[in-house]
Design a protein around this motif. Sequence first.
Motif, PDB file in Angstrom:
ATOM      1  N   ILE A   1      15.695 -29.975  42.347  1.00  0.00           N
ATOM      2  CA  ILE A   1      16.084 -28.862  41.456  1.00  0.00           C
ATOM      3  C   ILE A   1      15.024 -28.715  40.367  1.00  0.00           C
ATOM      4  N   VAL A   2      14.569 -29.855  39.847  1.00  0.00           N
ATOM      5  CA  VAL A   2      13.533 -29.844  38.799  1.00  0.00           C
ATOM      6  C   VAL A   2      12.241 -29.250  39.366  1.00  0.00           C
ATOM      7  N   LEU A   3      11.877 -29.673  40.568  1.00  0.00           N
ATOM      8  CA  LEU A   3      10.651 -29.160  41.193  1.00  0.00           C
ATOM      9  C   LEU A   3      10.747 -27.651  41.421  1.00  0.00           C
ATOM     10  N   GLU A   4      11.941 -27.210  41.819  1.00  0.00           N
ATOM     11  CA  GLU A   4      12.122 -25.780  42.062  1.00  0.00           C
ATOM     12  C   GLU A   4      11.962 -24.995  40.751  1.00  0.00           C
ATOM     13  N   LYS A   5      12.442 -25.552  39.661  1.00  0.00           N
ATOM     14  CA  LYS A   5      12.256 -24.886  38.357  1.00  0.00           C
ATOM     15  C   LYS A   5      10.770 -24.840  37.990  1.00  0.00           C
TER      16      LYS A   5
ATOM     17  N   TRP B   1      14.031 -35.971  33.156  1.00  0.00           N
ATOM     18  CA  TRP B   1      13.579 -34.894  34.049  1.00  0.00           C
ATOM     19  C   TRP B   1      12.898 -33.783  33.262  1.00  0.00           C
ATOM     20  N   ASP B   2      13.321 -33.611  32.002  1.00  0.00           N
ATOM     21  CA  ASP B   2      12.748 -32.535  31.196  1.00  0.00           C
ATOM     22  C   ASP B   2      11.257 -32.752  30.928  1.00  0.00           C
TER      23      ASP B   2
ATOM     24  N   ASN C   1       8.201 -42.624  31.340  1.00  0.00           N
ATOM     25  CA  ASN C   1       9.620 -42.669  30.977  1.00  0.00           C
ATOM     26  C   ASN C   1       9.783 -42.362  29.484  1.00  0.00           C
ATOM     27  N   LEU C   2       9.442 -41.134  29.119  1.00  0.00           N
ATOM     28  CA  LEU C   2       9.501 -40.671  27.734  1.00  0.00           C
ATOM     29  C   LEU C   2       9.983 -39.231  27.738  1.00  0.00           C
ATOM     30  N   GLY C   3      10.545 -38.797  26.629  1.00  0.00           N
ATOM     31  CA  GLY C   3      10.907 -37.389  26.494  1.00  0.00           C
ATOM     32  C   GLY C   3       9.662 -36.524  26.453  1.00  0.00           C
ATOM     33  N   PRO C   4       9.803 -35.224  26.698  1.00  0.00           N
ATOM     34  CA  PRO C   4       8.633 -34.341  26.806  1.00  0.00           C
ATOM     35  C   PRO C   4       7.754 -34.314  25.560  1.00  0.00           C
TER      36      PRO C   4
END
Length: 266
Positions: free
Chosen positions: A31-35, A150-151, A181-184
């Motif tokens: 789903i993430v890749l599709e976005k 994922w973000d 493994n960190l936030g964006p």
Amino acid sequence: MTVEKYPPLVELKGKRILLSNDDGIGAHGLIVLEKIARSLSDDIWVVAPSAERSGAGHSLTLHHPLRPVKLADKRYAVDGTPTDCVLVAINHLMKDHPPDLVLSGVNMGVNLGEDVHYSGTVAAAMEGTLLGFRAVAFSQDFEDGDAIHWDTALRHGPDIVRVACAAGWRKHVLINVNFPNLGPDAVKGVRVARQGKHKIGDDLVHRHDPRGRPYIWIAGRRLADASAEATDLNAVRDGFISVTPLNIDLTHDDTLLGLKRVFPSS
Ligand code: MN
């Protein structure tokens, strides 16, 4: 030998992008890749394994039938490996209009160092590469029990594809991307780095099943990368997104020359 390159692809809008993975058609990472892909173009095809095939490597199904199941327009599940999916997609489902780009992932967990030899995520990109198309593999680091960032892949993935495609790269090479493994906002940047070393599988777990029969489970512990070089492993450990070009040709040139000396007739 002529070095064939993919020509720079500056505008991705309207281009056809094929997505696959090894975590399966129902995986959140898809789903993430599709976005990510839909932020680049609106001609998106998804052909992914009907079940999880992590660790499938670049295996190809030769002794079972493959039946793509159409789930929606441009969306198929295949009861096979990631390699099967990309092969069936390009040589059958999309035969009349092949993709401009193949994206794989976003895998739940890193594909760093020697992981790339076992990874179905990388293999899907590798198959796209073998068939002559630009391909990028994406993987997201996470710690067991924690929420997956994922973000981070979602925020930074599109620009990596854009920049790499605009620059162009050599044919027979794929691009392996790992998100830390960190936030964006905590990501320190992008580091282009070579493949490191952290072999998986040195901690086999021995247990007994409910009927008392012994079994072995390959656990996930990996050796730390002791290398002082800038590797994909060090990059992700240090909070960077690693970008690593991987060559399909595994020939080792120095050893090739050494062997030519000891086998002079070759
Ligand atoms: Mn996987």
